[in-house]
Design a protein around this motif. Structure first.
Motif, PDB file in Angstrom:
ATOM      1  N   SER A   1       0.835  -1.431  -0.116  1.00  0.00           N
ATOM      2  CA  SER A   1       0.094  -0.054   0.223  1.00  0.00           C
ATOM      3  C   SER A   1       1.171   1.348  -0.392  1.00  0.00           C
ATOM      4  CB  SER A   1      -0.739   0.241   1.294  1.00  0.00           C
ATOM      5  OG  SER A   1      -0.214  -0.557   2.568  1.00  0.00           O
ATOM      6  N   PRO A   2       0.578   2.601  -1.206  1.00  0.00           N
ATOM      7  CA  PRO A   2       1.588   2.815  -1.118  1.00  0.00           C
ATOM      8  C   PRO A   2       1.829   4.042   0.268  1.00  0.00           C
ATOM      9  CG  PRO A   2      -0.153   3.479  -2.199  1.00  0.00           C
ATOM     10  CD  PRO A   2      -0.549   2.590  -1.257  1.00  0.00           C
ATOM     11  N   GLU A   3       1.163   4.378   1.620  1.00  0.00           N
ATOM     12  CA  GLU A   3       1.020   4.585   2.633  1.00  0.00           C
ATOM     13  C   GLU A   3       2.722   3.767   3.588  1.00  0.00           C
ATOM     14  OE1 GLU A   3      -2.117   3.320   3.249  1.00  0.00           O
ATOM     15  OE2 GLU A   3      -1.422   3.305   1.738  1.00  0.00           O
ATOM     16  N   LYS A   4       2.512   2.130   3.071  1.00  0.00           N
ATOM     17  CA  LYS A   4       3.127   1.782   4.059  1.00  0.00           C
ATOM     18  C   LYS A   4       4.863   1.788   3.730  1.00  0.00           C
ATOM     19  CE  LYS A   4       0.198  -0.100   6.759  1.00  0.00           C
ATOM     20  NZ  LYS A   4       0.298   1.172   7.891  1.00  0.00           N
ATOM     21  N   ASN A   5       5.088   2.248   1.654  1.00  0.00           N
ATOM     22  CA  ASN A   5       6.212   3.261   1.135  1.00  0.00           C
ATOM     23  C   ASN A   5       7.459   1.794   1.377  1.00  0.00           C
ATOM     24  OD1 ASN A   5       7.484   4.394  -0.361  1.00  0.00           O
ATOM     25  ND2 ASN A   5       8.435   5.575   1.486  1.00  0.00           N
TER      26      ASN A   5
ATOM     27  N   HIS B   1       4.267 -15.140  17.796  1.00  0.00           N
ATOM     28  CA  HIS B   1       5.236 -16.397  17.713  1.00  0.00           C
ATOM     29  C   HIS B   1       6.405 -15.394  16.832  1.00  0.00           C
ATOM     30  CE1 HIS B   1       7.968 -19.763  16.961  1.00  0.00           C
ATOM     31  NE2 HIS B   1       8.269 -19.520  15.702  1.00  0.00           N
ATOM     32  N   ARG B   2       6.364 -15.003  15.305  1.00  0.00           N
ATOM     33  CA  ARG B   2       6.989 -14.429  14.221  1.00  0.00           C
ATOM     34  C   ARG B   2       7.693 -13.035  15.238  1.00  0.00           C
ATOM     35  NH1 ARG B   2       6.158 -16.197   8.829  1.00  0.00           N
ATOM     36  NH2 ARG B   2       4.143 -18.064   8.899  1.00  0.00           N
ATOM     37  N   TYR B   3       6.815 -12.280  15.351  1.00  0.00           N
ATOM     38  CA  TYR B   3       7.602 -10.930  16.119  1.00  0.00           C
ATOM     39  C   TYR B   3       8.902 -11.316  17.422  1.00  0.00           C
ATOM     40  CZ  TYR B   3       4.222  -7.708  15.405  1.00  0.00           C
ATOM     41  OH  TYR B   3       3.146  -6.722  14.828  1.00  0.00           O
ATOM     42  N   LYS B   4       8.045 -12.709  18.562  1.00  0.00           N
ATOM     43  CA  LYS B   4       9.235 -13.370  18.934  1.00  0.00           C
ATOM     44  C   LYS B   4      10.513 -13.973  17.826  1.00  0.00           C
ATOM     45  CE  LYS B   4       5.885 -14.743  23.274  1.00  0.00           C
ATOM     46  NZ  LYS B   4       7.069 -13.507  23.613  1.00  0.00           N
ATOM     47  N   LYS B   5      10.371 -14.337  17.392  1.00  0.00           N
ATOM     48  CA  LYS B   5      11.857 -14.374  16.508  1.00  0.00           C
ATOM     49  C   LYS B   5      12.872 -13.562  16.085  1.00  0.00           C
ATOM     50  CE  LYS B   5       9.613 -17.263  12.938  1.00  0.00           C
ATOM     51  NZ  LYS B   5      10.283 -17.938  12.253  1.00  0.00           N
ATOM     52  N   ALA B   6      12.000 -12.466  15.598  1.00  0.00           N
ATOM     53  CA  ALA B   6      12.624 -10.965  15.136  1.00  0.00           C
ATOM     54  C   ALA B   6      13.423 -10.409  15.889  1.00  0.00           C
ATOM     55  CB  ALA B   6      11.992 -10.550  14.515  1.00  0.00           C
ATOM     56  N   LYS B   7      14.486 -10.554  15.507  1.00  0.00           N
ATOM     57  CA  LYS B   7      15.233  -9.376  16.425  1.00  0.00           C
ATOM     58  C   LYS B   7      14.693  -7.390  16.114  1.00  0.00           C
ATOM     59  CE  LYS B   7      18.914 -12.297  16.749  1.00  0.00           C
ATOM     60  NZ  LYS B   7      20.690 -12.822  16.394  1.00  0.00           N
ATOM     61  N   ILE B   8      14.537  -7.749  14.932  1.00  0.00           N
ATOM     62  CA  ILE B   8      14.233  -6.018  14.342  1.00  0.00           C
ATOM     63  C   ILE B   8      13.410  -6.036  13.874  1.00  0.00           C
ATOM     64  CG2 ILE B   8      15.600  -4.030  13.236  1.00  0.00           C
ATOM     65  CD1 ILE B   8      18.148  -4.906  13.440  1.00  0.00           C
ATOM     66  N   PHE B   9      12.191  -5.038  14.403  1.00  0.00           N
ATOM     67  CA  PHE B   9      10.870  -4.659  13.398  1.00  0.00           C
ATOM     68  C   PHE B   9      11.472  -3.598  12.350  1.00  0.00           C
ATOM     69  CE2 PHE B   9       6.802  -2.495  12.769  1.00  0.00           C
ATOM     70  CZ  PHE B   9       5.700  -3.460  12.156  1.00  0.00           C
ATOM     71  N   VAL B  10      11.158  -2.848  11.030  1.00  0.00           N
ATOM     72  CA  VAL B  10      10.981  -2.202  10.535  1.00  0.00           C
ATOM     73  C   VAL B  10      10.026  -1.401  10.667  1.00  0.00           C
ATOM     74  CG1 VAL B  10      11.951  -1.214   9.051  1.00  0.00           C
ATOM     75  CG2 VAL B  10      13.345  -2.499   9.806  1.00  0.00           C
ATOM     76  N   LEU B  11       9.520  -0.571  10.504  1.00  0.00           N
ATOM     77  CA  LEU B  11       8.123   0.452   9.599  1.00  0.00           C
ATOM     78  C   LEU B  11       8.872   0.964   8.361  1.00  0.00           C
ATOM     79  CD1 LEU B  11       5.286   0.260   9.561  1.00  0.00           C
ATOM     80  CD2 LEU B  11       5.243   1.712  10.288  1.00  0.00           C
ATOM     81  N   THR B  12       8.344   1.232   7.691  1.00  0.00           N
ATOM     82  CA  THR B  12       9.244   2.272   6.209  1.00  0.00           C
ATOM     83  C   THR B  12       7.719   3.514   5.735  1.00  0.00           C
ATOM     84  OG1 THR B  12       8.626   0.975   4.549  1.00  0.00           O
ATOM     85  CG2 THR B  12      11.014   0.688   5.903  1.00  0.00           C
TER      86      THR B  12
ATOM     87  N   VAL C   1      13.046  -0.198  14.473  1.00  0.00           N
ATOM     88  CA  VAL C   1      13.322   0.480  13.417  1.00  0.00           C
ATOM     89  C   VAL C   1      12.473   1.132  12.330  1.00  0.00           C
ATOM     90  CG1 VAL C   1      15.536   1.264  11.079  1.00  0.00           C
ATOM     91  CG2 VAL C   1      15.762  -0.511  13.483  1.00  0.00           C
ATOM     92  N   SER C   2      12.321   2.265  12.684  1.00  0.00           N
ATOM     93  CA  SER C   2      11.175   3.389  11.785  1.00  0.00           C
ATOM     94  C   SER C   2      11.422   4.649  11.161  1.00  0.00           C
ATOM     95  CB  SER C   2      10.022   3.796  12.937  1.00  0.00           C
ATOM     96  OG  SER C   2       8.973   3.983  12.226  1.00  0.00           O
ATOM     97  N   THR C   3      10.476   5.120  10.169  1.00  0.00           N
ATOM     98  CA  THR C   3      11.003   6.647   9.811  1.00  0.00           C
ATOM     99  C   THR C   3      10.432   7.287  10.602  1.00  0.00           C
ATOM    100  OG1 THR C   3       8.615   6.288   8.873  1.00  0.00           O
ATOM    101  CG2 THR C   3      10.052   5.611   7.320  1.00  0.00           C
ATOM    102  N   ASP C   4      10.645   8.943  10.890  1.00  0.00           N
ATOM    103  CA  ASP C   4      11.018   9.662  11.409  1.00  0.00           C
ATOM    104  C   ASP C   4       8.964  10.206  12.193  1.00  0.00           C
ATOM    105  OD1 ASP C   4      10.671  11.077   9.512  1.00  0.00           O
ATOM    106  OD2 ASP C   4      11.764  12.595  10.251  1.00  0.00           O
ATOM    107  N   LEU C   5       8.033   9.231  12.544  1.00  0.00           N
ATOM    108  CA  LEU C   5       6.793   9.368  12.469  1.00  0.00           C
ATOM    109  C   LEU C   5       6.561   9.395  13.736  1.00  0.00           C
ATOM    110  CD1 LEU C   5       5.312   5.805  11.276  1.00  0.00           C
ATOM    111  CD2 LEU C   5       5.061   7.684  10.872  1.00  0.00           C
ATOM    112  N   ASN C   6       5.885   9.929  14.823  1.00  0.00           N
ATOM    113  CA  ASN C   6       5.576  11.184  15.808  1.00  0.00           C
ATOM    114  C   ASN C   6       5.962   9.789  16.462  1.00  0.00           C
ATOM    115  OD1 ASN C   6       4.959  14.272  15.242  1.00  0.00           O
ATOM    116  ND2 ASN C   6       3.769  13.138  14.407  1.00  0.00           N
TER     117      ASN C   6
END
Length: 376
Positions: A203-207, A269-280, A301-306
């Protein structure tokens, strides 16, 4: 504690029925933890499955669709049902929503327990809001009857206070998560060299193009890490994925697309396996995926959202990069991946931070206090 408070949340008619698991969390936790008599009001749009699972115990009443106008239907509902409730909560700031709260407060003036609360659930668009003189006067008049108005981001709260947009009733109240009082920490040793994102892929907003390009650059220096994109894939994005994977055959086996996952335990379970979560993302309100991630020990690790500043403690427990900058993203990922000791320490630190700042029981206790203490 037996408050005997009758709490009503109006579920905006246009909302997807599946959002009730999120919108219903405040009344649900007030019910579970503080013995409030909590109810959700909505249109009868079909099955509401989460009322039997995630927010089990909430009562539901249906709003009659007498008029073509949603506002008139809501107003009609309040006129005929105001005596049944003590506290009314709605979402999204607008003149209509504020007026509904005002009407409820006026009609219920004989009830000393009566309170009204509006949770704004807004993003950066608030900075461009303009009110003409007439609107300012009308809002000022209506807001005098509002007990609590909340913003989910510290930065937006500071902005609204600095610009005196809503007076002293505006408070910072973040979104939260709830585990029923059964905290189970995730241990770093159980995690993998895995980066995930969760949302509507393409979706466009997720980039998400930025995520794929950023991971491509990151992989040139870190070939033992994988990326998983979780969520339904937009039809139009499939062509981009195919072209990207064809152009980067060395990433086959490193990037996977899990699709939509409705099983909550599987997703957790997938969150627990991951070390890093990214939002662009280009724009967001308060993404609940942030909370699911930090509760499971993922650094963000995210874009500079508030709200990215809120959930990372201003970057201390994560990383923040400029919207659209995939090279900056890859640099941050590289820094995180190459500091194993900090990744391990941050895994438990961010879980502690999550429970200290974003646990619904604590947030709801604060809400009770802010709407004039424990009503009695």
């Amino acid at each position: 504690m037996d408050n005997n408070i009758r709490f009503l949340t109006i579920f905006t008619p246009c909302e997807n029925i599946h959002l009730i698991k999120d919108i219903g969390m405040i009344p649900y936790v007030l019910y579970k933890e503080f013995n409030y008599n909590s109810t959700i009001a909505s249109y009868n749009n079909g099955e509401y499955p989460y009322l039997k699972t995630d927010v089990k115990g909430l009562k539901q009443v249906f709003i009659k669709q007498v008029f073509k106008s949603d506002f008139l239907n809501l107003l009609n509902f309040i006129l005929f049902n105001f005596k049944k409730f003590d506290v009314l909560q709605v979402y999204h700031f607008s003149l209509k929503q504020v007026f509904l709260l005002y009407v409820f407060k006026i009609l219920n003036f004989r009830n000393h327990k009566t309170r009204v609360f509006l949770k704004m659930d807004v993003n950066d668009s608030i900075k461009s809001w303009k009110f003409n003189f007439a609107k300012k006067v009308f809002y000022k008049f209506l807001l005098k009857k509002i007990d609590l108005l909340s913003l989910e981001s510290k930065k937006l709260h500071e902005f609204s206070v600095k610009n005196d947009m809503f007076g002293n009733i505006i408070k910072y109240i973040p979104n939260g998560f709830y585990d029923g009082g059964t905290r189970q920490d995730t241990h770093y040793e159980d995690k993998e060299n895995l980066i995930i994102t969760v949302g509507r892929i393409g979706s466009p907003e997720k980039n998400n193009e930025v995520l794929l390009d950023g991971f491509k650059e990151f992989s040139k220096l870190n070939n033992k890490w994988k990326l998983e994109l979780i969520g339904p894939i937009e039809e139009s994005f499939n062509a981009y994925i195919n072209e990207f994977m064809n152009d980067n055959p060395d990433l086959n086996g490193k990037i996977s697309f899990a699709g939509s996952i409705s099983d909550r335990k599987d997703l957790e379970h997938r969150y627990k396996k991951a070390k890093i979560f990214v939002l662009t993302s280009i724009s967001e309100g308060f993404p609940l995926v942030f909370l699911e991630a930090i509760k499971s020990g993922c650094i963000i690790v995210s874009t500079d959202l508030n709200t990215a500043y809120d959930v990372t403690d201003n970057g201390r427990l994560g990383g923040i990069f400029t919207i659209g900058n995939h090279m900056q993203l890859s640099k941050i990922l590289n820094e995180k991946a190459n500091d194993e000791e900090k990744l391990a320490n941050d895994c438990i630190s961010i879980q502690n931070f999550a429970y200290e700042n974003f646990y619904w029981k604590n947030i709801c206790h604060n809400i009770i206090t802010l709407i004039n203490g424990e009503i009695n």
